[in-house]
Design an enzyme around this catalytic site. Sequence first.
Site, PDB file in Angstrom:
ATOM      1  N   CYS A 116       0.845  -1.210   0.000  1.00  0.00           N
ATOM      2  CA  CYS A 116       0.000   0.000   0.000  1.00  0.00           C
ATOM      3  C   CYS A 116       0.873   1.250   0.000  1.00  0.00           C
ATOM      4  O   CYS A 116       0.582   2.232  -0.700  1.00  0.00           O
ATOM      5  CB  CYS A 116      -0.921   0.010   1.225  1.00  0.00           C
ATOM      6  SG  CYS A 116      -2.008  -1.431   1.340  1.00  0.00           S
ATOM      7  N   CYS A 240     -20.074  21.282  -3.985  1.00  0.00           N
ATOM      8  CA  CYS A 240     -20.008  20.164  -3.025  1.00  0.00           C
ATOM      9  C   CYS A 240     -20.145  18.824  -3.743  1.00  0.00           C
ATOM     10  O   CYS A 240     -21.170  18.532  -4.361  1.00  0.00           O
ATOM     11  CB  CYS A 240     -21.117  20.339  -1.983  1.00  0.00           C
ATOM     12  SG  CYS A 240     -21.533  18.851  -1.066  1.00  0.00           S
TER      13      CYS A 240
END
Length: 329
Positions: A116, A240
């Site tokens: 990761c 948004c």
Amino acid sequence: MMPNFDEVADKYNTMKTPQVVLAKVDCSAEIAICEKQGIRVFPTFKMYRHGADTHRYNGERTVEAFKSYISGMVPPVKTTPEVERTVYTLTSSNFTRHIQGGLHFVKFFAPWCGHCKKIAPAWVKLAHTFRHEKHLTIAEVDCVEYNVLCKKYDVDKFPTLSLFRDGKEVDKHLGEQSHADLESYLSEKLEETNSYWEMTGNPSEGKPKVETKVVTLTKDNFHSVIRKGMTFVQFYAPWCDHCKTLLPAWDALSFKFPKRPHVQIAKIDCTAQGNNNICQDQKITDYPTLILFKNGRHIGEFGGDESFEWTVDSMHNFVATSLHVHDDL
């Protein structure tokens, strides 16, 4: 201690566009609230997102410690979100809303995972590469912190790279994870998705246009519309992203009450000229905020179901339950 908290509150609460609001509750006066929140020692500091308790602060009670904690919990404001888009951080509170409309490439990871860490730079670069694709986001979920969410999507190794379209998982990337490989994979999937939307209609833009019965509110009609019956209002801002992903579900919700003409689904743009006073009067500090009114009176705010998910069914149940509680069935 409290003067330190008050000083930090003055800093954040007076910002032009506050990302966080600092507040306090007197537990000697509001006993029921504090008992419901499990408060046993004083003072207790908690962080809430979308009405849910997300974290208890146990650090030092100094001004600098408070500021450092808040800075780590609250993302900085992006002045040009469509251009400077980066990797979205998803949680159990915002995951379902985020993936509801559009295409989303999600990395499920663990902070301790070596692979990761290795893929992290490529993931950030990938977000930058596709920053102008307004219906595509690159996101990630920390599976140590949100273990239940990751189990829901059968994440059994790290990293797991899943592709979601319009709220559903449609693929997992199992190939190489260099930036070039990821870019090639995602370009192909984006082309497939655009073809799919050409045939079925893009949920964000509507091709063909999706019919809606949502009432558009302004400073001129807000009070007259909510004065009669039940009105479920979405307070939103055009920039948004969560508001954008909620749009298909909000449109669908507007058709859920065909036999109840006194129930209306509405929305108001808090950034439009003149509307900001309406939103300030309603104490709107976060977008989207979903408030239910009856005969002009605020009777409830929707914060998601038990999994903090904002689906058509969960929002419908919220309104239907309120109808029953207020003797309107």
